[in-house]
Design an enzyme around this catalytic site. Structure first.
Site, mmCIF file in Angstrom:
data_model
loop_
_atom_site.group_PDB
_atom_site.id
_atom_site.type_symbol
_atom_site.label_atom_id
_atom_site.label_comp_id
_atom_site.label_asym_id
_atom_site.label_seq_id
_atom_site.Cartn_x
_atom_site.Cartn_y
_atom_site.Cartn_z
ATOM 1 N N LEU A 183 46.835 36.945 52.063
ATOM 2 C CA LEU A 183 46.681 36.034 53.201
ATOM 3 C C LEU A 183 47.367 36.594 54.453
ATOM 4 O O LEU A 183 47.070 36.156 55.558
ATOM 5 C CB LEU A 183 47.264 34.657 52.849
ATOM 6 C CG LEU A 183 46.615 33.960 51.642
ATOM 7 C CD1 LEU A 183 47.279 32.619 51.383
ATOM 8 C CD2 LEU A 183 45.118 33.797 51.840
ATOM 9 N N HIS B 241 52.032 40.756 42.770
ATOM 10 C CA HIS B 241 51.728 40.719 44.206
ATOM 11 C C HIS B 241 52.713 39.795 44.935
ATOM 12 O O HIS B 241 53.311 40.184 45.944
ATOM 13 C CB HIS B 241 50.280 40.241 44.393
ATOM 14 C CG HIS B 241 49.857 40.089 45.816
ATOM 15 N ND1 HIS B 241 48.834 40.816 46.366
ATOM 16 C CD2 HIS B 241 50.318 39.281 46.817
ATOM 17 C CE1 HIS B 241 48.693 40.479 47.637
ATOM 18 N NE2 HIS B 241 49.577 39.540 47.926
HETATM 19 ZN ZN ZN Z 1 50.045 38.513 49.658
#
Ligand code: ZN
Length: 195
Positions: A111, A152
Site C-alpha cells: 500500500l 512483508h
Molecule cells: Zn507493505
C-alpha cells in the site's frame, strides 16, 4: 477514522519502529490507532498494514486476508501459493523466526508503493511471537501466503520495503500484472525473472 497511507520516500517508512510498553499499548490513543488501522486496511482493502505506513513509528501490524479477496485469483494459483483466509490479527512487538529455508517466488504489492507489484522470494514457513492488542502473548506458526504477509509486514517494522528484496526484472505496474501475469505459476515466474 481512515488514516493517510504514507508512500515510499517518507522517512518514517525507513526507520526501525519502536517497541511498545504494555502501558503504551493499553492506552486509549494506541487502541484507537489500532481501530483506525483496521478501518483503513478494510477500506482499501488490503491484507496487511504496519503502523509506519500510517506515519507511526511503532511496532504494530495488522493482518486480515478475507476469502472474498481471493475471487480475482485463479484457483490453481491460490492452491500453489497455499493462500487461505486469515482472520484479523493484531500483532504488537512481533518477532519472526524462519522455520524452513525453502522459499517461494510470487508477486506482492504494498500500500506504500501504490500501483506496482514485484516478485519476492519469501520463506514458506515462519513462527511469530507477539503481543495481542490486549497485551497477552500470541505465538503461532504460519505457512504459505500467511507466512508471506507476515514477512512483508514485519519487514516494515525494520524499515524494509518489498522493493528492497524483489527480483528487479519483475517490477511492473498492477495493470500489466493483472493483464499478463496474474495466472502465472511458480515455474513461469522463476524462469521469467530469476537471473
Ligand atoms: Zn507493505
Amino acid at each position: 477514522m481512515l488514516l493517510k497511507i504514507y508512500q515510499t520516500g517518507q522517512p518514517v517508512l525507513r526507520e526501525k519502529a519502536k517497541l511498545l510498553s504494555n502501558e503504551v499499548l493499553l492506552a486509549d490513543h494506541t487502541q484507537q490507532l489500532i481501530d483506525s488501522m483496521i478501518e483503513t486496511l478494510r477500506d482499501v482493502p488490503g491484507v496487511g498494514l504496519a503502523a509506519p505506513q500510517v506515519g507511526q513509528s511503532l511496532q504494530i501490524v495488522i493482518i486480515e486476508d478475507k476469502k472474498k479477496y481471493h475471487k480475482q485469483v485463479p484457483e490453481n494459483v491460490l492452491d500453489q501459493q497455499a493462500r487461505k483466509a486469515v482472520p484479523l490479527k493484531v500483532l504488537v512487538n512481533p518477532k519472526l523466526e524462519v522455520l524452513e529455508s525453502e522459499e517461494s517466488l510470487y508477486f506482492e504489492g504494498c500500500l506504500s508503493v501504490e500501483g506496482y507489484v514485484g516478485a519476492v522470494n519469501r520463506a514458506n514457513k515462519v513462527r511469530v511471537d507477539a503481543l495481542g492488542r490486549d497485551g497477552k502473548l500470541i505465538s503461532y506458526i504460519a505457512e504459505g501466503w500467511h507466512a508471506r504477509i507476515l514477512q512483508h509486514e514485519i519487514g516494515h517494522l525494520n524499515g524494509e520495503l518489498y522493493i528492497d528484496l524483489l527480483q528487479p526484472r519483475s517490477f511492473m505496474s498492477v495493470k500489466n500484472f493483472t493483464e499478463l501475469w496474474r495466472s502465472a505459476l511458480q515455474d513461469k515466474i522463476r524462469k521469467s525473472f530469476t537471473k
